[in-house]
Design an enzyme around this catalytic site. Structure first.
Site, PDB file in Angstrom:
ATOM      1  N   HIS A   1     -35.215  33.269  14.812  1.00 61.85           N
ATOM      2  CA  HIS A   1     -34.235  34.211  15.337  1.00 61.85           C
ATOM      3  C   HIS A   1     -34.758  35.095  16.473  1.00 61.85           C
ATOM      4  CE1 HIS A   1     -32.683  33.096  11.369  1.00 61.85           C
ATOM      5  NE2 HIS A   1     -31.495  33.168  11.959  1.00 61.85           N
TER       6      HIS A   1
ATOM      7  N   ASN B   1     -20.091  44.084  38.892  1.00 59.77           N
ATOM      8  CA  ASN B   1     -20.490  44.982  39.977  1.00 59.77           C
ATOM      9  C   ASN B   1     -19.480  46.115  40.086  1.00 59.77           C
ATOM     10  OD1 ASN B   1     -22.807  43.457  40.951  1.00 59.77           O
ATOM     11  ND2 ASN B   1     -21.299  41.908  41.536  1.00 59.77           N
TER      12      ASN B   1
ATOM     13  N   SER C   1     -41.264  42.045  12.874  1.00 57.83           N
ATOM     14  CA  SER C   1     -39.859  41.636  12.822  1.00 57.83           C
ATOM     15  C   SER C   1     -38.920  42.708  13.353  1.00 57.83           C
ATOM     16  CB  SER C   1     -39.464  41.324  11.372  1.00 57.83           C
ATOM     17  OG  SER C   1     -40.149  40.192  10.921  1.00 57.83           O
TER      18      SER C   1
ATOM     19  N   ALA D   1     -42.751  46.571  12.731  1.00 56.24           N
ATOM     20  CA  ALA D   1     -41.397  46.060  12.529  1.00 56.24           C
ATOM     21  C   ALA D   1     -40.383  47.124  12.926  1.00 56.24           C
ATOM     22  CB  ALA D   1     -41.199  45.660  11.070  1.00 56.24           C
TER      23      ALA D   1
END
Length: 163
Positions: A55, A86, A112, A130
Site C-alpha cells: 500500500h 490553473n 507505516s 509510524a
C-alpha cells in the site's frame, strides 16, 4: 496495471503479486522486495536490498538508496502546492508544476503510514516513526516522530535512545 515494460528490474527482485502492483518507468535494484498494492511511478530509482511494504505510493522524483525499509502505507509527495486546475480554470498539465525531488539515504527506515513531503533528504540510517509527517530533511541516524516530525532520538550505536 501490473508491471510495465518500462520498468528496469535488477537481479532477484521480488514483486509478491505483480498483478496487484502499479509500476512504470522506474528502476528497482538487486534483491529488493515489493509488496502488494504498491505504486511506483516513472523516474523513481530504488536501490538494492530494499523492502517496500504493501500500500505504498512512491511518486516521480523519489530516489531510495540501498537497504531502505519503507513500511506499509507510506506516502511520498512531489509537489508542495498541488492543484487540479490553473487560475483560468483549465486543467493543469505537467508543464504547470515542478516535480520536487526526495532522497531516502542508505539504511534508513520509514514506519507505516508516514507521509514524506518533497524536496528533502532522509539521512543514512535515520528512522521515521509510524504516522510521522516529514516536512524537512532528517539528519543521519536521527529518529523523528510526530506532525510535523521532530527529532526524538538517535539510531547511532553510541547514542542510541528509544523512540
Amino acid at each position: 496495471m501490473p508491471v510495465a515494460d518500462t520498468v528496469v528490474l535488477g537481479e532477484n527482485v521480488v514483486i509478491y503479486h505483480p498483478d496487484l502492483a502499479n509500476l512504470y518507468g522506474c528502476k528497482i535494484g538487486d534483491g529488493t522486495r515489493v509488496g502488494t498494492f504498491v505504486e511506483i511511478q516513472s523516474d523513481v530509482e530504488i536501490g538494492a536490498n530494499c523492502k517496500i511494504q504493501s500500500h505504498c505510493f512512491i511518486c516521480s522524483g523519489v530516489t531510495i538508496e540501498d537497504g531502505v525499509f519503507v513500511g506499509h502505507g507510506v506516502m511520498f509527495t512531489n509537489d508542495r502546492y498541488p492543484r487540479a486546475i490553473n487560475d483560468d480554470g483549465s486543467l493543469q498539465s505537467a508543464a504547470d508544476w515542478t516535480c520536487l525531488p526526495t532522497r531516502v539515504s542508505k539504511g534508513a527506515s520509514i514506519g507505516s503510514n508516514a507521509t514524506i513531503l518533497p524536496d528533502l533528504v532522509i539521512g543514512q540510517y535515520a528512522l521515521v516513526a509510524a504516522g510521522a509527517v516529514v516536512t524537512r530533511s532528517v539528519p543521519d541516524h536521527a529518529i523523528v516522530a510526530g506532525n510535523p516530525a521532530r527529532i526524538v532520538g538517535s539510531t547511532s550505536p553510541s547514542q542510541r535512545t528509544p523512540a
